[in-house]
Design a protein around this motif. Structure first.
Motif, PDB file in Angstrom:
ATOM      1  N   LEU A  75     -30.382   8.055  40.958  1.00 48.41           N
ATOM      2  CA  LEU A  75     -31.550   8.800  40.465  1.00 48.41           C
ATOM      3  C   LEU A  75     -31.277  10.278  40.230  1.00 48.41           C
ATOM      4  O   LEU A  75     -32.110  10.967  39.649  1.00 48.41           O
ATOM      5  CB  LEU A  75     -32.721   8.647  41.445  1.00 48.41           C
ATOM      6  CG  LEU A  75     -33.319   7.251  41.557  1.00 48.41           C
ATOM      7  CD1 LEU A  75     -34.391   7.231  42.634  1.00 48.41           C
ATOM      8  CD2 LEU A  75     -33.878   6.785  40.229  1.00 48.41           C
ATOM      9  N   SER A  76     -30.121  10.784  40.646  1.00 48.51           N
ATOM     10  CA  SER A  76     -29.860  12.223  40.565  1.00 48.51           C
ATOM     11  C   SER A  76     -30.009  12.818  39.161  1.00 48.51           C
ATOM     12  O   SER A  76     -30.496  13.944  39.038  1.00 48.51           O
ATOM     13  CB  SER A  76     -28.502  12.570  41.162  1.00 48.51           C
ATOM     14  OG  SER A  76     -27.462  12.012  40.407  1.00 48.51           O
ATOM     15  N   PRO A  77     -29.631  12.129  38.077  1.00 48.09           N
ATOM     16  CA  PRO A  77     -29.845  12.741  36.762  1.00 48.09           C
ATOM     17  C   PRO A  77     -31.327  12.956  36.424  1.00 48.09           C
ATOM     18  O   PRO A  77     -31.647  13.739  35.541  1.00 48.09           O
ATOM     19  CB  PRO A  77     -29.231  11.723  35.779  1.00 48.09           C
ATOM     20  CG  PRO A  77     -28.319  10.880  36.592  1.00 48.09           C
ATOM     21  CD  PRO A  77     -28.882  10.872  37.972  1.00 48.09           C
ATOM     22  N   TYR A  78     -32.199  12.284  37.161  1.00 51.92           N
ATOM     23  CA  TYR A  78     -33.636  12.355  36.869  1.00 51.92           C
ATOM     24  C   TYR A  78     -34.397  13.192  37.888  1.00 51.92           C
ATOM     25  O   TYR A  78     -35.624  13.210  37.879  1.00 51.92           O
ATOM     26  CB  TYR A  78     -34.220  10.936  36.816  1.00 51.92           C
ATOM     27  CG  TYR A  78     -33.435  10.045  35.894  1.00 51.92           C
ATOM     28  CD1 TYR A  78     -33.527  10.189  34.515  1.00 51.92           C
ATOM     29  CD2 TYR A  78     -32.563   9.091  36.398  1.00 51.92           C
ATOM     30  CE1 TYR A  78     -32.783   9.394  33.665  1.00 51.92           C
ATOM     31  CE2 TYR A  78     -31.814   8.291  35.543  1.00 51.92           C
ATOM     32  CZ  TYR A  78     -31.928   8.447  34.184  1.00 51.92           C
ATOM     33  OH  TYR A  78     -31.187   7.659  33.348  1.00 51.92           O
ATOM     34  N   ALA A  83     -39.163  15.760  40.123  1.00 55.30           N
ATOM     35  CA  ALA A  83     -39.733  16.949  40.765  1.00 55.30           C
ATOM     36  C   ALA A  83     -40.969  17.444  40.017  1.00 55.30           C
ATOM     37  O   ALA A  83     -41.868  18.020  40.617  1.00 55.30           O
ATOM     38  CB  ALA A  83     -38.692  18.052  40.848  1.00 55.30           C
ATOM     39  N   LYS A  84     -41.003  17.212  38.698  1.00 53.04           N
ATOM     40  CA  LYS A  84     -42.166  17.616  37.906  1.00 53.04           C
ATOM     41  C   LYS A  84     -43.357  16.691  38.122  1.00 53.04           C
ATOM     42  O   LYS A  84     -44.438  16.948  37.620  1.00 53.04           O
ATOM     43  CB  LYS A  84     -41.813  17.604  36.411  1.00 53.04           C
ATOM     44  CG  LYS A  84     -40.839  18.662  35.993  1.00 53.04           C
ATOM     45  CD  LYS A  84     -40.525  18.513  34.523  1.00 53.04           C
ATOM     46  CE  LYS A  84     -39.347  19.359  34.091  1.00 53.04           C
ATOM     47  NZ  LYS A  84     -38.937  19.089  32.712  1.00 53.04           N
ATOM     48  N   GLY A  85     -43.143  15.602  38.845  1.00 55.29           N
ATOM     49  CA  GLY A  85     -44.231  14.675  39.121  1.00 55.29           C
ATOM     50  C   GLY A  85     -44.213  13.431  38.245  1.00 55.29           C
ATOM     51  O   GLY A  85     -45.122  12.610  38.325  1.00 55.29           O
ATOM     52  N   CYS A  86     -43.204  13.292  37.405  1.00 51.63           N
ATOM     53  CA  CYS A  86     -43.104  12.086  36.581  1.00 51.63           C
ATOM     54  C   CYS A  86     -42.736  10.913  37.476  1.00 51.63           C
ATOM     55  O   CYS A  86     -42.001  11.064  38.436  1.00 51.63           O
ATOM     56  CB  CYS A  86     -42.012  12.249  35.517  1.00 51.63           C
ATOM     57  SG  CYS A  86     -42.336  13.542  34.332  1.00 51.63           S
ATOM     58  N   ASP A  90     -42.310   6.497  33.656  1.00 56.65           N
ATOM     59  CA  ASP A  90     -42.364   7.524  32.609  1.00 56.65           C
ATOM     60  C   ASP A  90     -40.953   7.915  32.155  1.00 56.65           C
ATOM     61  O   ASP A  90     -40.710   8.129  30.968  1.00 56.65           O
ATOM     62  CB  ASP A  90     -43.090   8.786  33.107  1.00 56.65           C
ATOM     63  CG  ASP A  90     -44.569   8.557  33.339  1.00 56.65           C
ATOM     64  OD1 ASP A  90     -45.128   7.622  32.721  1.00 56.65           O
ATOM     65  OD2 ASP A  90     -45.163   9.311  34.123  1.00 56.65           O
ATOM     66  N   ILE A  91     -40.055   7.990  33.109  1.00 59.50           N
ATOM     67  CA  ILE A  91     -38.691   8.416  32.810  1.00 59.50           C
ATOM     68  C   ILE A  91     -37.947   7.364  31.990  1.00 59.50           C
ATOM     69  O   ILE A  91     -37.214   7.691  31.059  1.00 59.50           O
ATOM     70  CB  ILE A  91     -37.931   8.748  34.116  1.00 59.50           C
ATOM     71  CG1 ILE A  91     -38.580   9.973  34.795  1.00 59.50           C
ATOM     72  CG2 ILE A  91     -36.461   9.002  33.857  1.00 59.50           C
ATOM     73  CD1 ILE A  91     -38.108  10.229  36.197  1.00 59.50           C
TER      74      ILE A  91
END
Length: 142
Positions: A75-78, A83-86, A90-91
């Motif tokens: 998950l690190s690339p995202y 952190a923005k709440g997505c 959504d990603i």
């Protein structure tokens, strides 16, 4: 003069030992040293079985920690989007949309959850190869 022991391995339960290691009161190295002083693994297991239970708990926790690190790495690339709440859906929405369009061109109309399920079924064979165990109730084409 030797330092006084902060934890008595002879009378502590496995959970107390693990909690003490987690709290920094003692270390896993101290536990191993104690077991060595008591005559090695076989004798320590016989006379102080709680120390073996504690080692097994520590081993299981270490394995769980490795699993968590693997997921964090995936998950690190995202992280910025998370952190923005997505949320994860959504990603991955662009990927889902691309697969839905691919299947739509073939005349198959699928929803997002159906695409995810289909992809999980398609990679069940890879999971079998990784684990060496058959996926329950799944038939592969190999």
């Amino acid at each position: 003069m030797a330092k006084p022991a902060l934890l008595d391995f002879t009378s502590a339960t496995a959970n107390e030992i693990v909690e003490a290691i987690d709290a920094g009161i003692t270390t896993a190295q101290n536990l191993h040293a104690f077991r060595s002083r008591m005559g090695g693994a076989a004798k320590a297991d016989k006379h102080f079985p709680e120390t073996r239970k504690a080692l097994n708990i520590l081993k299981r926790l270490k394995s769980q920690n490795r699993g968590a690190k693997t997921i964090k790495k995936i998950l690190s690339p995202y992280n910025a989007e998370l952190a923005k709440g997505c949320d994860v859906l959504d990603i991955i929405q662009p990927v889902l949309t691309a697969w839905r369009l691919f299947y739509a061109k073939q005349g198959i109309g699928l929803m997002n959850d159906q695409v995810l399920i289909l992809k999980m079924i398609e990679v069940a064979g890879e999971l079998e190869k990784l684990t060496g165990k058959p996926v329950p109730d799944m038939t592969t084409t190999d």
